[in-house]
Each structure stands twice: as structure tokens, then as C-alpha cells.
Design a protein around this motif. Sequence first.
Motif, PDB file in Angstrom:
ATOM      1  N   GLU A  23       0.797  -0.985   0.037  1.00  0.00           N
ATOM      2  CA  GLU A  23      -0.104  -0.034   0.050  1.00  0.00           C
ATOM      3  C   GLU A  23       0.754   1.072   0.301  1.00  0.00           C
ATOM      4  O   GLU A  23       0.282   2.302  -0.783  1.00  0.00           O
ATOM      5  N   HIS A  27       1.078   4.485  -2.991  1.00  0.00           N
ATOM      6  CA  HIS A  27       1.253   5.789  -2.242  1.00  0.00           C
ATOM      7  C   HIS A  27       2.405   6.467  -3.110  1.00  0.00           C
ATOM      8  O   HIS A  27       1.599   7.425  -4.089  1.00  0.00           O
ATOM      9  N   TRP A  73      -4.726   8.563   6.198  1.00  0.00           N
ATOM     10  CA  TRP A  73      -5.482   8.258   4.929  1.00  0.00           C
ATOM     11  C   TRP A  73      -6.808   9.314   5.105  1.00  0.00           C
ATOM     12  O   TRP A  73      -7.032   9.150   6.151  1.00  0.00           O
ATOM     13  N   ASP A  76     -10.128   5.311   3.393  1.00  0.00           N
ATOM     14  CA  ASP A  76      -9.081   4.473   3.552  1.00  0.00           C
ATOM     15  C   ASP A  76      -8.705   4.429   2.570  1.00  0.00           C
ATOM     16  O   ASP A  76      -8.008   2.986   2.107  1.00  0.00           O
ATOM     17  N   THR A  77      -7.707   5.404   1.683  1.00  0.00           N
ATOM     18  CA  THR A  77      -6.987   5.283   0.821  1.00  0.00           C
ATOM     19  C   THR A  77      -5.275   6.065   1.740  1.00  0.00           C
ATOM     20  O   THR A  77      -5.668   8.013   2.922  1.00  0.00           O
TER      21      THR A  77
END
Length: 195
Positions: A23, A27, A73, A76-77
Motif C-alpha cells: 500500500e 501511494h 488515510w 480509507d486510502t
Amino acid sequence: MYATPLGDDEAELRPLEPWQADEFLAHIDRGRDHIGQYVPLPDRVSDLESSRSFLQAYADRAAADTGRIWGIWADDTLVGGVLFRTLDVTTGCAEAGCWLEPSAVGRGLVTRAVGVIIDWAVGTRGIHRIEWRVASENKPSIAVARRLGMTRDGVLREAVPYRGARQDIELWSVLAPEWRAVRQANSETPHQPAG
């Protein structure tokens, strides 16, 4: 796992750990050019192995009580992060830093996230001085320092070679009594979203 809300917009601050290397890399890839303007993070995180290694180094710093890293976040990212690049409880000094991908710019997320970690450093860990080092050309990061009530201590002229040029680095700081006064003043006025 725990999360700290960063306001009314579904944003939160969470620990950023080695198991999140996939993740984290995704990003960094989304924000590589933007983040890399002033921060060498994208140069250090170029594949899954380097992503995991970077996060592991901060896990090791956390275990040694010499640094910490958190992710920001939004919806939720993972869109950014804040850290204590250094944390020295013996001398009471720490250096904070940040980065953010373009999709999250202009929402005040970094200002709020750095406020949370300064609260923790001053209130929980007894840190006396928080430093913020920023390239003189990085106006958004300088604006964060100002919003946080930091004082510009000076400029380290041509201190850091970066991508073929030498950068002037501004040193900003806030001392624990100043931070407490800023927080006290902010609690006496209606809440305004930072940024």
C-alpha cells in the motif's frame, strides 16, 4: 490497530508498518513526482523491497525509541504521512517531517496530523523542542510550520545536495511551552479546520 481522526472528513492518522509495504509503494507511485519535488522519499522507495525496508527501518526506530512514522488515510486510502525522523528523549529534541500525494493537497491534513504527533511528543514523551527542516522553496511546508506556531530559527545555506542542485534548508521549531500556549489559545476559540 488504532486510528486518530483528523477532523470531520473521514481522514485519520494510523501507524504505518512494514506489512503495509504494498500500500505504501502504491501511494508513493501515485505521488512520486509531487512528493519528490523537495523530499527524497520517492528516490528511496522505488520497489516493494525498498518500501518494506523503509518501513522496517522506522519499525526499528520505534522499537529503539528513536523515531516514528504514521500514515494519513483519507476515505480509507493512504494519501500521505508524518514522522519523527529523529526522536531523542534524553535531550528532549525531535525532528518532524511530512509528505502528501497531490489528491490530498489543500485539505489541512498535514497540519492536523503534525499537530497530533506534536501533542504526543510534548504531552506523552516529554519532548521539549520539535524541529521542522524544509527546503526554502517548499512554500506549502513552510506554511504548515507557520500554522503550527513554529518559529523560523534560520537558514542553512546550500546545506543539502538534491537532484543536482544544493538546497537552502530553513530550520523551524516550536518549544513545549510555546506549543502548550498555542493549543490553549486554540481551545479557547471555535474550532477552525487547519489549512
